[in-house]
Write a protein that holds these residues in place. Sequence first.
Motif, PDB file in Angstrom:
ATOM      1  N   MET A 222       0.830  -1.201   0.000  1.00  0.00           N
ATOM      2  CA  MET A 222       0.000   0.000   0.000  1.00  0.00           C
ATOM      3  C   MET A 222       0.865   1.250   0.000  1.00  0.00           C
ATOM      4  O   MET A 222       2.032   1.230   0.414  1.00  0.00           O
ATOM      5  CB  MET A 222      -0.936   0.034   1.219  1.00  0.00           C
ATOM      6  N   THR A 223       0.275   2.332  -0.451  1.00  0.00           N
ATOM      7  CA  THR A 223       0.898   3.645  -0.341  1.00  0.00           C
ATOM      8  C   THR A 223       0.148   4.446   0.726  1.00  0.00           C
ATOM      9  O   THR A 223      -0.942   4.061   1.171  1.00  0.00           O
ATOM     10  CB  THR A 223       0.844   4.401  -1.671  1.00  0.00           C
ATOM     11  N   ASP A 224       0.717   5.545   1.135  1.00  0.00           N
ATOM     12  CA  ASP A 224       0.043   6.397   2.115  1.00  0.00           C
ATOM     13  C   ASP A 224      -1.309   6.857   1.572  1.00  0.00           C
ATOM     14  O   ASP A 224      -2.306   6.894   2.301  1.00  0.00           O
ATOM     15  CB  ASP A 224       0.916   7.608   2.448  1.00  0.00           C
ATOM     16  N   GLN A 225      -1.332   7.198   0.292  1.00  0.00           N
ATOM     17  CA  GLN A 225      -2.578   7.664  -0.309  1.00  0.00           C
ATOM     18  C   GLN A 225      -3.620   6.556  -0.370  1.00  0.00           C
ATOM     19  O   GLN A 225      -4.803   6.773  -0.058  1.00  0.00           O
ATOM     20  CB  GLN A 225      -2.321   8.205  -1.710  1.00  0.00           C
ATOM     21  N   SER A 226      -3.207   5.346  -0.751  1.00  0.00           N
ATOM     22  CA  SER A 226      -4.171   4.250  -0.862  1.00  0.00           C
ATOM     23  C   SER A 226      -4.752   3.875   0.493  1.00  0.00           C
ATOM     24  O   SER A 226      -5.926   3.487   0.596  1.00  0.00           O
ATOM     25  CB  SER A 226      -3.519   3.029  -1.514  1.00  0.00           C
ATOM     26  N   ARG A 227      -3.954   3.985   1.563  1.00  0.00           N
ATOM     27  CA  ARG A 227      -4.487   3.722   2.909  1.00  0.00           C
ATOM     28  C   ARG A 227      -5.574   4.726   3.265  1.00  0.00           C
ATOM     29  O   ARG A 227      -6.633   4.366   3.783  1.00  0.00           O
ATOM     30  CB  ARG A 227      -3.373   3.786   3.961  1.00  0.00           C
ATOM     31  N   ARG A 228      -5.321   5.972   2.979  1.00  0.00           N
ATOM     32  CA  ARG A 228      -6.307   7.007   3.303  1.00  0.00           C
ATOM     33  C   ARG A 228      -7.595   6.816   2.494  1.00  0.00           C
ATOM     34  O   ARG A 228      -8.694   6.999   3.007  1.00  0.00           O
ATOM     35  CB  ARG A 228      -5.716   8.400   3.064  1.00  0.00           C
ATOM     36  N   ILE A 229      -7.428   6.458   1.225  1.00  0.00           N
ATOM     37  CA  ILE A 229      -8.613   6.241   0.379  1.00  0.00           C
ATOM     38  C   ILE A 229      -9.423   5.050   0.882  1.00  0.00           C
ATOM     39  O   ILE A 229     -10.663   5.094   0.935  1.00  0.00           O
ATOM     40  CB  ILE A 229      -8.188   6.046  -1.091  1.00  0.00           C
ATOM     41  N   LEU A 230      -8.741   3.965   1.275  1.00  0.00           N
ATOM     42  CA  LEU A 230      -9.452   2.794   1.760  1.00  0.00           C
ATOM     43  C   LEU A 230     -10.267   3.116   3.013  1.00  0.00           C
ATOM     44  O   LEU A 230     -11.415   2.672   3.157  1.00  0.00           O
ATOM     45  CB  LEU A 230      -8.456   1.667   2.053  1.00  0.00           C
ATOM     46  N   VAL A 231      -9.698   3.879   3.919  1.00  0.00           N
ATOM     47  CA  VAL A 231     -10.424   4.247   5.139  1.00  0.00           C
ATOM     48  C   VAL A 231     -11.686   5.033   4.788  1.00  0.00           C
ATOM     49  O   VAL A 231     -12.743   4.839   5.400  1.00  0.00           O
ATOM     50  CB  VAL A 231      -9.514   5.064   6.084  1.00  0.00           C
ATOM     51  N   LEU A 232     -11.606   5.905   3.789  1.00  0.00           N
ATOM     52  CA  LEU A 232     -12.778   6.663   3.379  1.00  0.00           C
ATOM     53  C   LEU A 232     -13.831   5.770   2.732  1.00  0.00           C
ATOM     54  O   LEU A 232     -15.045   6.009   2.866  1.00  0.00           O
ATOM     55  CB  LEU A 232     -12.355   7.771   2.399  1.00  0.00           C
TER      56      LEU A 232
END
Length: 432
Positions: A222-232
Amino acid sequence: MLIPVLIVITAVVAGWSLVAGRLERRHVRAPLVLVLAGVATGLFTHSEIASAMNSVVAQRVAEIILAVLLFVDATELRGGRLFGRDPGSAARVLLVALPLSLGATVLLGALLLPDLPVAALLLIACVIIPTDFAPAEILVRDRRIPARVRSVLNVESGYNDGIVSPLFLFALVLAGSTAEKRTPLGALGTTVPFAVKALVIGALLGALLAWLMNLAQRAQWMTDQSRRILVLIVPLLAYTSTTAVHGNGFVASFVAGVAFRYVRRAPERHGAAVPAGSDFHLLEDTSAMMTMVMWFFFGNAVVLTFSLGLDWPVLVLCVAALTVLRIVPVLLSLLGSRFSRAERLMVGALGPRGTTSIVFGLLAFNALPDGPAADSALDAMVVVVLGSLLLHGGGSLAIARALRGRPRGRTEKAPAVERTTDDRPPSGAQQG
């Protein structure tokens, strides 16, 4: 009308963003700015925007916003402590004071508004009783207020809307929002399967996605961005999946948040390095933006309500909800606890209303058939939130100082830490 509305909202938010720090130093926060913009727009458009809120599209938007906010509320108390640093007192406020306040509101409403059915009165109680820290976000960080008071208020604000949402749906079904009015047993027969589906789907989705996220992060997929998107995505997936099988999407989003938080933090509690602090930034910013939109429409609703006229029984009911119907149940629930009398009064007096009341009020206004019940629900939402903005937004710290008074004997010194994991502002306060 949609394009002008978007222009006004985005322009106001852009202007607020540029001077947010300067405004906050003067205790002027985003909710007040968006409310004033909504009032001004409502005056110039003669409440045409507010009238458009009574539509299917507006109802769906409000439902999605509520689902996201419920998920955010459920993920905010970190460290694995479900009810914060004083779970016993928080449970008393949520499981004793909250039902007492709801019941007392229905009883007083029956006296003041005898023409409304009990189902409509229960809906109004679900609108005006849940707390939210958007009007008084500074409370959860101010060290002059005892830490355990802030902790209980934080837990209550995070969880009470999740507890109230099944009751809110039950009252909507009982009131006959989309079909014929039903008996209490008939309404229960509808809402209980909804809730069961929500509990199962929410818990499974929240836990599964958090577990997969832990695995993917350890494997560095995962990337930092993909983690944030998944949480959303989690609350949106929980809500849409549950409503697709005729379940309660609100409960599913809330339960998904609880499960997601617990599983996501599990490796950290066992010594593994799973830095999850930044995972929620996009979710928090998105929920803050959604909340700002709701405050704008609330400003429009204020103009609509006062232009059509306000019934004095609704005003009396809302004043009581902000004061005696909140304070007395809290005092009763905390009898025998470690809280001093002054601290019990603080918990009771410092119960601001905000985004939760706005969303519940708009949903009730949209779902109920046109008539006195829908109008009273909207009026109650406007009065209680506006009253809370005045009472808690401007005077919350003054109330706390007045209730604290001069200490007698030994007093407990509040910790010097201004923000802890349990003092993280609730969702409605994030934008403040």
